[in-house]
Structure formats: C-alpha cells, structure tokens
Enzyme design. Structure first.
Site, PDB file in Angstrom:
ATOM      1  N   ARG A 151       5.631 -16.751  13.784  1.00 49.46           N
ATOM      2  CA  ARG A 151       4.967 -15.614  14.418  1.00 49.46           C
ATOM      3  C   ARG A 151       4.607 -15.929  15.865  1.00 49.46           C
ATOM      4  NH1 ARG A 151      -0.315 -15.614  10.332  1.00 49.46           N
ATOM      5  NH2 ARG A 151      -0.686 -17.836  10.452  1.00 49.46           N
TER       6      ARG A 151
ATOM      7  N   ARG B  31       0.453 -28.766   5.038  1.00 49.41           N
ATOM      8  CA  ARG B  31       1.368 -28.287   6.062  1.00 49.41           C
ATOM      9  C   ARG B  31       0.619 -28.317   7.391  1.00 49.41           C
ATOM     10  NH1 ARG B  31       5.897 -27.602   4.936  1.00 49.41           N
ATOM     11  NH2 ARG B  31       6.301 -26.268   6.708  1.00 49.41           N
TER      12      ARG B  31
ATOM     13  N   ARG C  61       0.819  -1.215   0.000  1.00 51.10           N
ATOM     14  CA  ARG C  61       0.000   0.000   0.000  1.00 51.10           C
ATOM     15  C   ARG C  61       0.858   1.273   0.000  1.00 51.10           C
ATOM     16  NH1 ARG C  61      -3.253  -2.389   4.511  1.00 51.10           N
ATOM     17  NH2 ARG C  61      -4.804  -3.730   3.517  1.00 51.10           N
TER      18      ARG C  61
HETATM   19  P1  FAD Z   1     -12.635 -27.459   9.803  1.00 51.25           P
HETATM   20  O1  FAD Z   1     -12.811 -26.290  10.693  1.00 51.25           O
HETATM   21  O2  FAD Z   1     -11.274 -28.022   9.645  1.00 51.25           O
HETATM   22  O3  FAD Z   1     -13.620 -28.597  10.315  1.00 51.25           O
HETATM   23  C1  FAD Z   1     -13.558 -29.917   9.860  1.00 51.25           C
HETATM   24  C2  FAD Z   1     -13.909 -30.824  11.019  1.00 51.25           C
HETATM   25  O4  FAD Z   1     -14.080 -32.158  10.541  1.00 51.25           O
HETATM   26  C3  FAD Z   1     -12.801 -30.893  12.069  1.00 51.25           C
HETATM   27  O5  FAD Z   1     -13.337 -30.590  13.337  1.00 51.25           O
HETATM   28  C4  FAD Z   1     -12.336 -32.347  12.004  1.00 51.25           C
HETATM   29  O6  FAD Z   1     -11.925 -32.856  13.266  1.00 51.25           O
HETATM   30  C5  FAD Z   1     -13.577 -33.052  11.514  1.00 51.25           C
HETATM   31  N1  FAD Z   1     -13.334 -34.343  10.875  1.00 51.25           N
HETATM   32  C6  FAD Z   1     -12.413 -34.629   9.920  1.00 51.25           C
HETATM   33  N2  FAD Z   1     -12.480 -35.937   9.602  1.00 51.25           N
HETATM   34  C7  FAD Z   1     -13.478 -36.477  10.344  1.00 51.25           C
HETATM   35  C8  FAD Z   1     -14.022 -37.788  10.461  1.00 51.25           C
HETATM   36  N3  FAD Z   1     -13.546 -38.818   9.736  1.00 51.25           N
HETATM   37  N4  FAD Z   1     -15.031 -37.996  11.329  1.00 51.25           N
HETATM   38  C9  FAD Z   1     -15.508 -36.978  12.086  1.00 51.25           C
HETATM   39  N5  FAD Z   1     -15.031 -35.710  12.027  1.00 51.25           N
HETATM   40  C10 FAD Z   1     -14.025 -35.464  11.154  1.00 51.25           C
HETATM   41  N6  FAD Z   1     -10.034 -18.212   8.618  1.00 51.25           N
HETATM   42  C11 FAD Z   1     -10.400 -16.924   8.746  1.00 51.25           C
HETATM   43  O7  FAD Z   1     -11.467 -16.537   8.257  1.00 51.25           O
HETATM   44  N7  FAD Z   1      -9.615 -16.039   9.458  1.00 51.25           N
HETATM   45  C12 FAD Z   1      -8.458 -16.411  10.028  1.00 51.25           C
HETATM   46  O8  FAD Z   1      -7.778 -15.587  10.660  1.00 51.25           O
HETATM   47  C13 FAD Z   1      -8.043 -17.775   9.890  1.00 51.25           C
HETATM   48  N8  FAD Z   1      -6.880 -18.179  10.447  1.00 51.25           N
HETATM   49  C14 FAD Z   1      -6.503 -19.478  10.276  1.00 51.25           C
HETATM   50  C15 FAD Z   1      -5.302 -19.866  10.853  1.00 51.25           C
HETATM   51  C16 FAD Z   1      -4.879 -21.167  10.701  1.00 51.25           C
HETATM   52  C17 FAD Z   1      -3.589 -21.579  11.327  1.00 51.25           C
HETATM   53  C18 FAD Z   1      -5.660 -22.090   9.952  1.00 51.25           C
HETATM   54  C19 FAD Z   1      -5.184 -23.484   9.730  1.00 51.25           C
HETATM   55  C20 FAD Z   1      -6.857 -21.700   9.391  1.00 51.25           C
HETATM   56  C21 FAD Z   1      -7.292 -20.391   9.545  1.00 51.25           C
HETATM   57  N9  FAD Z   1      -8.499 -19.962   9.017  1.00 51.25           N
HETATM   58  C22 FAD Z   1      -8.880 -18.658   9.158  1.00 51.25           C
HETATM   59  C23 FAD Z   1      -9.374 -20.894   8.249  1.00 51.25           C
HETATM   60  C24 FAD Z   1     -10.461 -21.566   9.094  1.00 51.25           C
HETATM   61  O9  FAD Z   1      -9.882 -22.398  10.070  1.00 51.25           O
HETATM   62  C25 FAD Z   1     -11.365 -22.375   8.134  1.00 51.25           C
HETATM   63  O10 FAD Z   1     -12.009 -21.498   7.264  1.00 51.25           O
HETATM   64  C26 FAD Z   1     -12.436 -23.181   8.794  1.00 51.25           C
HETATM   65  O11 FAD Z   1     -11.878 -24.016   9.775  1.00 51.25           O
HETATM   66  C27 FAD Z   1     -13.136 -24.026   7.733  1.00 51.25           C
HETATM   67  O12 FAD Z   1     -14.136 -24.808   8.281  1.00 51.25           O
HETATM   68  P2  FAD Z   1     -14.377 -26.305   7.763  1.00 51.25           P
HETATM   69  O13 FAD Z   1     -15.658 -26.728   8.352  1.00 51.25           O
HETATM   70  O14 FAD Z   1     -14.233 -26.357   6.288  1.00 51.25           O
HETATM   71  O15 FAD Z   1     -13.140 -27.151   8.319  1.00 51.25           O
HETATM   72  N1  UDP Z   2       4.258 -13.662   3.928  1.00 53.91           N
HETATM   73  C1  UDP Z   2       5.559 -13.300   4.166  1.00 53.91           C
HETATM   74  N2  UDP Z   2       5.842 -12.502   5.243  1.00 53.91           N
HETATM   75  C2  UDP Z   2       4.896 -12.069   6.098  1.00 53.91           C
HETATM   76  C3  UDP Z   2       3.555 -12.463   5.875  1.00 53.91           C
HETATM   77  C4  UDP Z   2       3.267 -13.263   4.780  1.00 53.91           C
HETATM   78  O1  UDP Z   2       6.444 -13.704   3.437  1.00 53.91           O
HETATM   79  O2  UDP Z   2       5.216 -11.342   7.055  1.00 53.91           O
HETATM   80  C5  UDP Z   2       3.972 -14.513   2.734  1.00 53.91           C
HETATM   81  C6  UDP Z   2       4.017 -16.012   3.083  1.00 53.91           C
HETATM   82  O3  UDP Z   2       4.542 -16.702   1.956  1.00 53.91           O
HETATM   83  C7  UDP Z   2       2.541 -16.366   3.256  1.00 53.91           C
HETATM   84  C8  UDP Z   2       1.884 -15.454   2.215  1.00 53.91           C
HETATM   85  O4  UDP Z   2       2.680 -14.253   2.229  1.00 53.91           O
HETATM   86  O5  UDP Z   2       2.318 -17.727   2.996  1.00 53.91           O
HETATM   87  C9  UDP Z   2       0.415 -15.154   2.495  1.00 53.91           C
HETATM   88  O6  UDP Z   2       0.308 -14.515   3.764  1.00 53.91           O
HETATM   89  P1  UDP Z   2      -0.957 -14.710   4.701  1.00 53.91           P
HETATM   90  O7  UDP Z   2      -0.866 -13.762   5.816  1.00 53.91           O
HETATM   91  O8  UDP Z   2      -2.183 -14.722   3.866  1.00 53.91           O
HETATM   92  O9  UDP Z   2      -0.677 -16.167   5.284  1.00 53.91           O
HETATM   93  P2  UDP Z   2      -1.453 -16.904   6.449  1.00 53.91           P
HETATM   94  O10 UDP Z   2      -1.844 -15.938   7.507  1.00 53.91           O
HETATM   95  O11 UDP Z   2      -2.618 -17.523   5.775  1.00 53.91           O
HETATM   96  O12 UDP Z   2      -0.460 -17.855   6.947  1.00 53.91           O
END
Ligand code: FAD
Ligand code: UDP
Length: 391
Positions: free
Chosen positions: A288, A257, A183
């Site tokens: 982080r 991952r 930005r």
């Molecule tokens: P999930 O939440 O993964 O739910 C799937 C469920 O199915 C799980 O509880 C699992 O245990 C269950 N399951 C799987 N297999 C079986 C089985 N065989 N039997 C019974 N149950 C089962 N989104 C945002 O909007 N903002 C964020 O800041 C954000 N941060 C994130 C940070 C991280 C580190 C991660 C990994 C994701 C983040 N997300 C974020 C994404 C968010 O977690 C997903 O959008 C959301 O979880 C999707 O919901 P879902 O129902 O598709 O999957």
């Molecule tokens: N990224 C980076 N430095 C930062 C933040 C993000 O290099 O400080 C890169 C990294 O490759 C990451 C991508 O930008 O996978 C997308 O960032 P985002 O914040 O969407 O990743 P998330 O929060 O989903 O891990």
C-alpha cells in the site's frame, strides 16, 4: 550509566501500554516511575513526527488511525488530546482501476458492472461464494472464498495477502480475513467504531503530555537489559518488550513480520487523493501507499510537495522491528510455553503487543493496560501500603 535503584516501579517500553501504566502509577499511586526506552524516541510504534522537508506530520511506523468503542479508553486518551473528525476510508487499485475497500456495494457494482440494490447484494455474493462448496472452511483461502467468492478473492485478497504474509493463503489461519467486513451498502468507512479521529496535534503530543508528569522519568536510548541488574529486590517491573527476548530466546524465537517503508516527496499537492491506497495485484511489490496529508484536512500544508510512503512486508529477523505476530500453530505453542514461564516471574507484569505476542490496536493496548493496572499492580500496592501502615 542509568540505575533503577531509586524506583520501585520500572517500565520497559514507552508505547501506549507503558505510557498508560506510567500515568496510572504516578496519578493513582502517587509513586515515582522510571520508563526505559531503547529507541531514540518515546511513543512506541504510534510515534509521529513532523517531516522537516514538507512540514507534514507522518507516522514513522505506518499510518495509525485511532478508533474505539470503549468508553474508558476514549475518556483516558481525551485527557491528553483532542481529535479531528477524520474517518478512515481505504481505496484499492486493481488492474488500473480504483475500488472501495472493504468490499461494499460500490466495489461490487463497479467490479461486476452491475447495478445491485442493497437487498440484492447478499444473494448475489452468496451465489458466487457457494460455487466452490467450502461449507466448512479450514484456512484463510477457503474462508475468504466462502465469504466473497473466487472472483473477488482473486482480485482483491489473494495476492495482497500473499505479499503481506509471504505465505500461501491456504496455510494462513481463517480468522485473519474475518477482520474485513463485506457490506451490502455504500458505507465505505473502514472501521465500525463509535469514536474515531486523529489527535489534533499529533501522537507525539499525547506522549509529551503523559510523560510531562514530574513523577515519571523517561530515559530513551536505554535498553532495559542493560539496567536489569540494578533493579531493587522489591521492584515492580512492567515489561512491554518481546517476551522471548526476556527469557533470552531459550525456547526459540516467536515469528513476526516486519515492514520496510520507502519515503518519497513528490512535487505536487496531492499524489493519490486519499490517505491509504492498497495494491492487491501480484505485479506490484508493495502492499500500500500512505499519503499523510489527508489525515489532517483541518491543517494547511504546503501545496508544493506531499509525502508518501510505500509499504513492503517481509519476515522479521531478530534484529528487525517486529510488527505483526505471525501466529502459526507452532508460534502459539511456543508463546504458551513462554507465558507459563512469565507466570512464574514474581513482580513482573508482561504487557502490550510484544510482551503478550498479540496484534493489539492502540485502543486495545490502552484498554489492556488500564485493566492490568487494576488487576496486577493496584492490589499489590494496596497490600504494601497496608503493611507499611501496620508496621
Ligand atoms: P509498542 O508501541 O510496540 O511499544 C513497545 C516499546 O517497547 C517500543 O518503543 C520498543 O522500542 C520498546 N522496547 C522493546 N524492548 C525494549 C527493551 N528491551 N528496553 C527498552 N525498551 C524496549 N493501531 C491502531 O489502533 N490503529 C492503526 O491504524 C494501527 N496501525 C498499525 C500499523 C502498523 C504497521 C503496526 C505495526 C501497528 C499498528 N497499530 C495500529 C498498532 C499499534 O502500533 C499498537 O497498538 C501499539 O503500538 C501498542 O503499544 P505497545 O505499548 O503494546 O507496543
Ligand atoms: N486484506 C486483503 N486486501 C486488502 C486489505 C486486507 O487481502 O485490500 C487481507 C490481508 O490478508 C490482511 C487482512 O485482510 O492481512 C486484514 O486486513 P487489515 O486491514 O486488518 O490489515 P492491517 O491493516 O492490519 O495490515
């Protein structure tokens, strides 16, 4: 032993995708629905809980910020919670100094020791970005350097990305970096969406309310595959687990991952002054640090201790929690083959981030479930009702 015999609608997984589907089936169709969850809690990866030692609410699977520009998603979630006015900002710590992330005018001016105006920033970046001559960037590194130039890339992106993906950025797809804006202003909001905030009484309260409907039965500690044989022949299954597992990995495993989280409770009110600080340098192993108290400025948490969580990233083995789809060309190809098998499964909807092998934010998972209900579940249910009425 749980049996699915009594239910026409069965959902595997209780994250947002499964929760929205359960709510729609109960409220729109008025039908009972069984939700099976293999973990000991419902809510999927969006789950939050109160830490008994500090009273601070934390997100077990990493900081979850709710943001969306989709009016239907915002309307759906507001039926189950109100939000605070938190807006996400991220800081990044490079070579012992703090900068704003995503890269904005403050990052540029502090990093280069200059005093650019918004009107000067684009030309300043373009000159640096053009030096390496990547006019047709073919991978993550080339794309990033062509957007921001080598110096900013080396400082803020290169090592962070290598830590997060354990893959040389030259081998990663170019699209991943497009998620991060650059930005020419002092706007330091992480997201550009219209609606944003944290649920006032936590994510877990949203799921408590959705699942309080007496037509919805949720069973935790129950793997769908242990119950699969008890499904009725006319059952409609909504499967939100990993798609490769559904087919017993017969074509191979999709790449994910996973993250390891290390929790600490330092004896101080404020550890880092912000909810998320990124660590883009190569000599720090984590990517982080999350400090959850900052997500709820409206709450009065104890001044005596805080709760922080360091985040480490690595390849997921089959027994690990899958977090981010890696999506190499080989993964994409494998997913297409599984999707072709899935399309042939009658009466099964594959949904959510695991069922469709896609990174989905929460609002996207909710939006996808609202659409999938209208497209995949409702027409069939209406057909069955019409048949029953005619009989
Ligand atoms: P999930 O939440 O993964 O739910 C799937 C469920 O199915 C799980 O509880 C699992 O245990 C269950 N399951 C799987 N297999 C079986 C089985 N065989 N039997 C019974 N149950 C089962 N989104 C945002 O909007 N903002 C964020 O800041 C954000 N941060 C994130 C940070 C991280 C580190 C991660 C990994 C994701 C983040 N997300 C974020 C994404 C968010 O977690 C997903 O959008 C959301 O979880 C999707 O919901 P879902 O129902 O598709 O999957
Ligand atoms: N990224 C980076 N430095 C930062 C933040 C993000 O290099 O400080 C890169 C990294 O490759 C990451 C991508 O930008 O996978 C997308 O960032 P985002 O914040 O969407 O990743 P998330 O929060 O989903 O891990």
């Amino acid at each position: 032993m749980i049996s699915a015999q009594d239910y026409r609608y069965v959902i595997a997984g209780s994250g947002f995708f499964g929760a929205v589907m359960a709510e729609r089936i109960a409220n729109v169709l008025g039908e009972p629905v069984l939700v099976l969850e293999k973990r000991d809690h419902f809510g999927g990866n969006s789950f939050s809980e109160q830490d008994p030692a500090t009273g601070i609410e934390y997100h077990r699977y990493g900081t979850h910020l709710f943001h969306t520009s989709q009016a239907d998603v915002w309307a759906w979630i507001n039926r189950f919670t109100a939000f605070n006015n938190y807006r996400h900002r991220v800081l990044t710590r490079h070579a012992g100094r703090m900068y704003t992330m995503p890269i904005n005018l403050m990052t540029l001016n502090n990093f280069f020791g200059v005093d650019l105006k918004p009107s000067e920033a684009a030309a300043f970046i373009a000159e640096r970005a053009g030096r390496d001559g990547f006019t047709n960037p073919a991978n993550f590194e080339e794309k990033a350097v062509s957007l921001i130039g080598r110096e900013l890339y080396d400082a803020f992106i290169r090592h962070y990305t290598a830590k997060q993906w354990e893959t040389d950025p030259k081998l990663l797809p170019a699209e991943t970096i497009s998620r991060l804006p650059v930005r020419a202003s002092y706007n330091d909001f992480y997201f550009n969406d219209i609606y944003e905030g944290l649920p006032l009484d936590g994510y877990h309260a949203i799921f408590d309310r959705v699942f309080a409907d007496r037509r919805i039965k949720v069973v935790c500690n129950c793997d769908f595959f242990d119950v699969r044989d008890t499904l009725r022949p006319d059952a409609q299954l909504i499967y939100t687990g990993p798609i490769d597992r559904y087919f017993d990995y017969k074509l191979g495993s999709l790449g994910w991952r996973t993250l390891d989280f290390e929790i600490e409770r330092p004896e101080m009110e404020d550890y880092q002054g912000a909810s998320v600080v990124n660590y883009p340098d190569a000599d720090v192993r984590f990517t982080r640090i999350h400090e959850f108290r900052h997500l709820h400025p409206e709450r009065r948490y104890t001044p005596e201790r805080t709760l922080i969580m360091r985040e480490y990233s690595r390849f997921a083995a089959r027994e690990d929690e899958p977090y981010y789809p890696i999506n190499t060309p080989a993964d994409k190809n494998l997913y297409d083959q599984y999707a072709a098998l899935a399309a042939r499964e009658s009466n099964v909807v594959f949904g959510g981030r695991l069922g469709t092998y896609r990174y989905l934010d929460m609002h996207q998972a909710i939006g996808a479930a609202l659409k999938s209900f209208e497209r995949d579940v409702l027409p069939r249910a209406k057909g069955q009702m019409a048949e029953a009425a005619a009989a």
